[in-house]
Every structure is written in C-alpha cells, then in structure tokens.
Design a protein around this motif. Structure first.
Motif, PDB file in Angstrom:
ATOM      1  N   VAL A 269       0.860  -1.184   0.000  1.00 18.16           N
ATOM      2  CA  VAL A 269       0.000   0.000   0.000  1.00 18.16           C
ATOM      3  C   VAL A 269       0.895   1.233   0.000  1.00 18.16           C
ATOM      4  N   CYS A 270       0.308   2.411   0.190  1.00 13.03           N
ATOM      5  CA  CYS A 270       1.073   3.654   0.065  1.00 13.03           C
ATOM      6  C   CYS A 270       2.289   3.682   0.979  1.00 13.03           C
ATOM      7  N   TYR A 271       2.157   3.104   2.163  1.00 12.11           N
ATOM      8  CA  TYR A 271       3.242   3.159   3.150  1.00 12.11           C
ATOM      9  C   TYR A 271       4.517   2.541   2.584  1.00 12.11           C
TER      10      TYR A 271
ATOM     11  N   PHE B 210       9.514   3.767   0.037  1.00 10.27           N
ATOM     12  CA  PHE B 210      10.637   3.296  -0.765  1.00 10.27           C
ATOM     13  C   PHE B 210      11.027   4.335  -1.812  1.00 10.27           C
ATOM     14  N   CYS B 211      10.050   4.919  -2.490  1.00 11.57           N
ATOM     15  CA  CYS B 211      10.349   5.942  -3.496  1.00 11.57           C
ATOM     16  C   CYS B 211      11.076   7.122  -2.872  1.00 11.57           C
TER      17      CYS B 211
ATOM     18  N   VAL C 269       0.639   8.309   2.836  1.00  8.49           N
ATOM     19  CA  VAL C 269       1.984   8.882   2.803  1.00  8.49           C
ATOM     20  C   VAL C 269       2.187   9.560   1.452  1.00  8.49           C
ATOM     21  N   GLY C 270       2.528  10.845   1.469  1.00 11.02           N
ATOM     22  CA  GLY C 270       2.755  11.581   0.230  1.00 11.02           C
ATOM     23  C   GLY C 270       4.213  11.966   0.062  1.00 11.02           C
ATOM     24  N   ILE C 271       4.583  12.339  -1.160  1.00  4.28           N
ATOM     25  CA  ILE C 271       5.948  12.772  -1.474  1.00  4.28           C
ATOM     26  C   ILE C 271       5.895  14.095  -2.224  1.00  4.28           C
ATOM     27  N   VAL C 272       6.665  15.058  -1.763  1.00  2.14           N
ATOM     28  CA  VAL C 272       6.852  16.326  -2.463  1.00  2.14           C
ATOM     29  C   VAL C 272       8.336  16.481  -2.777  1.00  2.14           C
ATOM     30  N   ILE C 273       8.655  16.925  -3.987  1.00  4.97           N
ATOM     31  CA  ILE C 273      10.034  17.162  -4.405  1.00  4.97           C
ATOM     32  C   ILE C 273      10.252  18.662  -4.514  1.00  4.97           C
ATOM     33  N   ASN C 274      11.250  19.156  -3.815  1.00  2.31           N
ATOM     34  CA  ASN C 274      11.562  20.583  -3.776  1.00  2.31           C
ATOM     35  C   ASN C 274      12.682  20.924  -4.752  1.00  2.31           C
TER      36      ASN C 274
END
Length: 301
Positions: free
Chosen positions: A84-86, A91-92, A118-123
């Motif tokens: 799932v998202c976790y 991992f990503c 769980v979300g991911i933001v790239i700065n």
C-alpha cells in the motif's frame, strides 16, 4: 551526499533497482540531462512493475501482523510484491534521496482519516522554490509529476481511464480530486465530498515535512486492525502495465482496453482467481494467495 540510517538506500542500490527491476537504463546520465523527464518515466515504470496490493498483509495470520520495517519495505518493493502507500511511497522517498533529489514525506488525509496516506513532495526541481507532487502509492495514482505552482486549481489531467485535478486550500493543503465516474463507489459512500463532477479523494499537507515515525499511530491501525481502511478485508492488487489498468479486487477482474474503457469480469471459481494472479501478477506465490483467501474468507460473487 545520500542520507544514511535505517530508512535509506545507497545510490548503488537505487541504480540497481532502476536498472534490474524497473528496466530503466542509463539513469545517471538521464538524471543529469533532464530530471523532470527521468521522474516522469520513473512514475510510469513504478506503476507498471510495482502493484498497489493488500494480499501480502492479509496473508499474515491475525495476531502476527505489524507495521512493515525498513527492511520489509525494501524487500517487498525490490521483489515486485509492492504494497500500500506506506511501503511504495516510503521506498520511493528513500530512492529519490539516494539519487540526491530533495524529496520529503508529507502527511495526507483521505475519507476523514488523518495521516492515512503517505505523500511525497520534491523541492527545487525546476527552480529554487518549486514544488512537485510525486504519487505512485495509490490505487488511483496521478500518473505524472504534478507541479504545485498553480493558484487555485491545476489543469485537468487525463491518464489511463482516469480524469483528475488538484485544488488548493488554505495552509498548504492540496486536494487530489477525481472525476466522480473514476471513483463512483467511493463517491456514493461520501456524497458530501463531491464538488460538481469532482470527488475529493486525498488531502496533501504540502508544507509539512515529516519523518516516517509521524505515521506510526495511523499505520499500526492500518496494518493490524481488521476493518481499518479495508486493507485487511478486501483482496486488492492493482498495476498499470503499459499504462493500462489491471486490477484484481475480491471476486472481480478489471482490465482497461485500447479505448481506455474498463472491462469487468467476475471469477466463477477459486481456481480462476488463482489463475488470474499467475497470469497478471506471477510474483505472488500460490501459498500467499491461498493464505490471503483463507484469512479474508474469500467468496465468489
């Protein structure tokens, strides 16, 4: 320099995964030449090879379930079991940091449950203050890198059979909205989350950078309590090989055709269910699938 610690992988491990698991070649040169193009292909490759699935968690006997460790997450993704998202998004995040992207975990809420995604933001990808959302850990993913520099509403995106957009709210919250037809069953359950033709699916808090431990309380419930988010009660396995949906959900098989229409087929026997996994998701052992079927008391329609 790539970070060290439990929730990290080396640059060598990251490049091996890209090469051997996702079949992405010459990635070091690719990243140097065009980071955005690399990430777009990475998203597509993740959704092709790594399924969003509940099978492995359901297969574990009640009483022995726990939140996956960093080692569990690495093993599940590298073996193409997914999760799932976790598991998928953590991992990503580890991989992107190993490749020296400025990636952060952000908390996300869905269907009134806080921190259940769980979300991911790239700065700093396209400019010093730029922010992009990268989402590969949902059964309804955004199938591209999403720039977050829009004012009130993003452009409308059409990928696979899905149409979606993002809407800005106060305090750095970005809402992931799907066209109602994409998530019709969810929209029926939560009509108050409908805005015209759109259904508010996830709420990302993009100004909050959090650690993995931020999700401990919510994910303990998700991975150990039967009934929480249906993660331990619904057999689901979803991927997008070559950009088209392939989904096994309980007694139903869903396949996207060339016209981007989803065709549904119902299993007539338990053997057909097992055969569908052998054909579309051969990385799952028969013993794991049978254990999951037993634990969820699998029934045909």
């Amino acid at each position: 320099m790539a970070p060290t610690g439990e929730y990290s992988i080396t640059a060598e491990e990251a490049n091996s995964f890209l090469d051997n698991v996702l079949q992405m070649k010459s990635t070091e040169q690719w990243i140097k030449a065009n980071k955005v193009a690399f990430l777009e292909e990475f998203i597509q490759s993740m959704e092709h090879h790594i399924p969003f699935q509940t099978i492995s968690g359901i297969a574990i006997p009640d009483g022995k379930r726990r939140v996956p460790s960093a080692a569990d997450i690495k093993a599940d993704i590298v073996s193409k079991l997914g999760g799932v998202c976790y598991q998928i998004n953590i991992f990503c995040w580890m991989l992107l940091r190993a490749l020296e992207f400025d990636a952060q975990l952000v908390p996300s809420d869905g269907l009134y449950l806080q921190d259940n995604h769980v979300g991911i933001v790239i700065n700093g990808l396209t400019g010093q203050s730029s922010k992009h959302l990268l989402e590969v850990g949902s059964s309804y993913p955004s199938r591209r890198l999403i720039p977050l520099d829009f004012e009130d509403c993003s452009p409308e995106y059409s990928d696979s059979y899905m149409k979606y957009r993002f809407v800005r709210r106060e305090e750095g919250t970005i809402i992931f909205q799907h066209e109602i037809n994409t998530v019709s069953s969810l929209a029926c359950k939560y009509p108050e989350l409908i805005e015209g033709e759109w259904f508010s699916f996830l709420f990302y808090h993009t100004r909050q950078s959090v650690s993995v431990s931020h999700f401990d309380k919510r994910m303990t419930k998700t991975f150990t309590e039967v009934g929480d988010l249906n993660v331990l009660t619904s057999l689901r396995c979803t991927a997008y090989p070559n950009g088209r949906l392939v989904c096994i959900k309980d007694s139903k098989l869903m396949l996207e055709d060339e016209e981007h229409q989803v065709q549904c087929f119902y299993f007539r026997s338990r053997d057909e269910f097992l055969q569908a996994f052998q054909r579309y998701f051969p990385q799952f052992s028969e013993s794991m699938i049978r254990a999951a079927m037993k634990n969820v008391q699998f029934k045909l329609r």
